[in-house]
Design an enzyme around this catalytic site. Structure first.
Site, mmCIF file in Angstrom:
data_model
loop_
_atom_site.group_PDB
_atom_site.id
_atom_site.type_symbol
_atom_site.label_atom_id
_atom_site.label_comp_id
_atom_site.label_asym_id
_atom_site.label_seq_id
_atom_site.Cartn_x
_atom_site.Cartn_y
_atom_site.Cartn_z
ATOM 1 N N GLU A 285 -31.309 79.017 -2.391
ATOM 2 C CA GLU A 285 -30.087 78.977 -1.583
ATOM 3 C C GLU A 285 -29.244 77.732 -1.880
ATOM 4 O O GLU A 285 -28.988 76.921 -0.993
ATOM 5 C CB GLU A 285 -30.418 79.027 -0.093
ATOM 6 C CG GLU A 285 -31.191 80.258 0.311
ATOM 7 C CD GLU A 285 -31.438 80.349 1.813
ATOM 8 O OE1 GLU A 285 -30.822 79.595 2.576
ATOM 9 O OE2 GLU A 285 -32.255 81.180 2.231
ATOM 10 N N TYR B 55 -30.598 87.750 5.991
ATOM 11 C CA TYR B 55 -31.128 87.873 7.347
ATOM 12 C C TYR B 55 -30.203 88.643 8.274
ATOM 13 O O TYR B 55 -30.625 89.187 9.270
ATOM 14 C CB TYR B 55 -31.324 86.474 7.946
ATOM 15 C CG TYR B 55 -32.439 85.685 7.301
ATOM 16 C CD1 TYR B 55 -33.702 85.650 7.879
ATOM 17 C CD2 TYR B 55 -32.244 84.981 6.113
ATOM 18 C CE1 TYR B 55 -34.733 84.927 7.304
ATOM 19 C CE2 TYR B 55 -33.276 84.256 5.534
ATOM 20 C CZ TYR B 55 -34.523 84.239 6.136
ATOM 21 O OH TYR B 55 -35.542 83.529 5.551
ATOM 22 N N HIS C 188 -36.540 73.697 -3.260
ATOM 23 C CA HIS C 188 -36.154 74.252 -1.961
ATOM 24 C C HIS C 188 -35.792 73.070 -1.051
ATOM 25 O O HIS C 188 -36.466 72.792 -0.067
ATOM 26 C CB HIS C 188 -37.316 75.084 -1.409
ATOM 27 C CG HIS C 188 -36.964 76.004 -0.277
ATOM 28 N ND1 HIS C 188 -37.275 77.343 -0.268
ATOM 29 C CD2 HIS C 188 -36.353 75.782 0.916
ATOM 30 C CE1 HIS C 188 -36.876 77.903 0.864
ATOM 31 N NE2 HIS C 188 -36.309 76.974 1.604
ATOM 32 N N GLU D 71 -36.566 86.431 0.784
ATOM 33 C CA GLU D 71 -36.695 86.048 2.193
ATOM 34 C C GLU D 71 -36.005 87.074 3.073
ATOM 35 O O GLU D 71 -34.864 87.464 2.798
ATOM 36 C CB GLU D 71 -36.028 84.694 2.492
ATOM 37 C CG GLU D 71 -36.789 83.488 2.027
ATOM 38 C CD GLU D 71 -36.082 82.186 2.413
ATOM 39 O OE1 GLU D 71 -35.372 82.141 3.440
ATOM 40 O OE2 GLU D 71 -36.248 81.212 1.657
ATOM 41 N N ARG E 248 -44.797 83.372 -2.202
ATOM 42 C CA ARG E 248 -43.711 82.531 -2.737
ATOM 43 C C ARG E 248 -43.746 81.182 -2.016
ATOM 44 O O ARG E 248 -43.677 81.132 -0.787
ATOM 45 C CB ARG E 248 -42.354 83.217 -2.504
ATOM 46 C CG ARG E 248 -41.190 82.334 -2.810
ATOM 47 C CD ARG E 248 -39.831 83.026 -2.636
ATOM 48 N NE ARG E 248 -38.802 82.031 -2.833
ATOM 49 C CZ ARG E 248 -37.955 81.626 -1.888
ATOM 50 N NH1 ARG E 248 -37.949 82.162 -0.689
ATOM 51 N NH2 ARG E 248 -37.081 80.679 -2.159
ATOM 52 N N ASN F 51 -32.087 86.235 -0.493
ATOM 53 C CA ASN F 51 -32.471 85.922 0.878
ATOM 54 C C ASN F 51 -31.372 86.458 1.786
ATOM 55 O O ASN F 51 -30.198 86.122 1.601
ATOM 56 C CB ASN F 51 -32.558 84.406 1.101
ATOM 57 C CG ASN F 51 -33.685 83.758 0.309
ATOM 58 O OD1 ASN F 51 -34.459 84.433 -0.354
ATOM 59 N ND2 ASN F 51 -33.780 82.442 0.399
HETATM 60 O O1 IFM Z 1 -36.181 78.466 6.892
HETATM 61 C C1 IFM Z 1 -35.121 78.871 6.088
HETATM 62 C C2 IFM Z 1 -35.475 78.762 4.625
HETATM 63 O O2 IFM Z 1 -35.890 77.482 4.296
HETATM 64 C C3 IFM Z 1 -34.294 79.113 3.773
HETATM 65 N N1 IFM Z 1 -33.755 80.409 4.139
HETATM 66 C C4 IFM Z 1 -33.510 80.648 5.546
HETATM 67 C C5 IFM Z 1 -34.735 80.310 6.371
HETATM 68 C C6 IFM Z 1 -34.467 80.570 7.854
HETATM 69 O O3 IFM Z 1 -33.409 79.798 8.302
#
Ligand code: IFM
Length: 433
Positions: free
Chosen positions: A158, A287, A113, A338, A69, A285
């Site tokens: 995002e 985390y 992006h 992500e 991606r 995405n």
């Molecule tokens: O690096 C970023 C990415 O560009 C967008 N999502 C989160 C990642 C980590 O912060």
């Protein structure tokens, strides 16, 4: 046929910021403004992927990635964001896609992006509704050029971050601060831009798959006390699902509208239908999670591990979040577009990078996604963030997310232990515990 992949974004890896006719982006301008980025780092060179993409694809092949991606730099192909096309920019993405296909790696494209064209920004950026059709024009340009070889297209990455960090906190380009009325309008305009781009893709080839990439982190209460649950639900409903809810429900959540107060955006007739068109996939995405109680957000969860970004490692929350959105909405197939972790790496005497914490983070998150799939969530692929250490926006080069190390002085790439391990996950299509 699970799509194991890795992800990057144009500004974070390409470099070549002013080569071969590329126009300036808001991130070029922001990074060149003193005081904005840690260590005054920029994406001017970044991983020099613009020149080194053959080497990077060879590494992807070595890892056995099934998909990659990446995003297109809008001003590389349309220097002003509209009007004159830059053929050299298009040629670059042509070469990239062809080289990926030759390596048997499926390209998965994100159209935007964050590296918005500076000229278009000066014409009002995402606040100016007149600019939105340009996003659809840019989309059509790319899909016409690459749609014969690229099947999956995400409109925006995002978008909530574009609005909040770009127009609210000012931590990201274009660096506008505290303009909450604009933030709200930008959220709406981004949704409309997405809504204009989807039919632009389908008009060129209805067989292509079109979707969007949203950042959705779980929001969980500190306890099962009703006051904590109410507080967490408010954050989820009024902020976290700003994009998810209108796209999959066709309206803003009532809590969002309450929170808007005097800052209600201008919504034109037909907007909500445009925004809530059927999608072929949803990119997620994620985390970490946000823990919230009646007293506010928990800044330090006792006993929890944190990454170098200051994000709590809480993989079970990933499974819970996926189940929550799956229960609350009728969703298309999901790709985890992500997930990954920044940790400070050390190059050992043997020249290797024994990044056990990143490896363990990925193992935990793969496992929780697998459990979510067993719960009934339709996840079709997983893209690790990131293929390479890269330019982490306001943090410059100080945060390393890669499963491949990049030495920014020499541009040497070294596959980390997490990358070797990921390669075994892909080839065995299974995760050891
Ligand atoms: O690096 C970023 C990415 O560009 C967008 N999502 C989160 C990642 C980590 O912060």
């Amino acid at each position: 046929d699970f799509l194991w992949g890795a992800a990057t974004a144009a500004y974070q890896i390409e470099g070549a910021w002013n080569e071969d006719g590329k126009g300036e982006s808001i991130w070029d301008r922001f990074c060149h403004t003193p005081g904005k980025i840690t260590n005054a780092d920029t994406g001017d060179v970044a991983c020099d992927h613009y020149h080194r993409y053959p080497e990077d694809i060879a590494l992807m092949r070595q890892l056995g990635l099934k998909a990659y991606r990446f995003s297109i730099s809008w001003p590389r192909v349309l220097p002003a964001g509209f009007g004159r096309v830059n053929p050299a920019g298009l040629d670059f993405y042509d070469r990239l896609v062809d080289a990926l296909l030759a390596a048997n790696i499926e390209p998965f494209i994100t159209l935007h992006h964050w590296d918005f064209p500076q000229v278009l920004h000066e014409r009002g950026g995402w606040i100016n509704r007149d600019n939105l059709p340009y996003f659809a024009d840019y989309t059509a340009l790319m899909v016409k050029r690459l749609g014969d070889r690229v099947r999956r297209w995400a409109t925006l990455n995002e978008p909530r971050d574009i609005a909040d960090a770009g127009y609210g906190s000012g931590e990201h380009a274009p660096g506008i601060k505290d303009d909450w009325k604009s933030v709200r309008q930008v959220i709406h305009n981004l949704l409309v831009a997405h809504g204009l781009a989807i039919p632009a893709i389908r008009a060129i080839n209805p067989a292509l798959e079109a979707g969007i990439v949203l950042d959705v982190w779980g929001v969980e209460p500190t306890s099962d006390d009703p006051a904590d649950i109410t507080a967490a639900d408010l954050v989820w409903n009024s902020q976290r699902i700003d994009f998810l809810h209108p796209i999959f429900q066709g309206c803003y959540h009532p809590s969002r509208i309450d929170a808007d107060g005097d800052n209600l955006p201008e919504i034109k007739a037909g907007d909500m239908a445009l925004i809530s068109q059927k999608l072929d996939f949803l990119g997620i995405n994620s985390y970490s999670r946000t823990q919230v109680g009646a007293q506010g957000i928990t800044s330090q969860v006792p006993g929890a591990e944190y990454t170098d970004m200051g994000w709590e490692v809480c993989a079970p929350a990933f499974r819970r979040m996926l189940n929550r959105i799956n229960n609350d909405y009728t969703l298309p197939p999901i790709y985890i577009t992500e997930n990954g972790a920044a940790f400070p790496d050390v190059v050992s005497k043997d020249g290797k990078i024994h990044d056990d914490r990143r490896l363990d983070y990925l193992r935990q998150h793969f496992t929780q996604v697998r459990l979510a799939m067993q719960d009934g969530v339709d996840v079709r692929g997983f893209f690790v963030w990131s293929l390479l250490d890269n330019f982490e926006w306001g943090h410059g080069n100080t945060k390393r997310f890669g499963i491949i190390r990049v030495d920014y002085d020499t541009q040497k790439r070294t596959i980390k232990d997490s990358g070797e391990w990921y390669s075994r996950v892909i080839s065995s299509n299974s995760v050891d515990r």
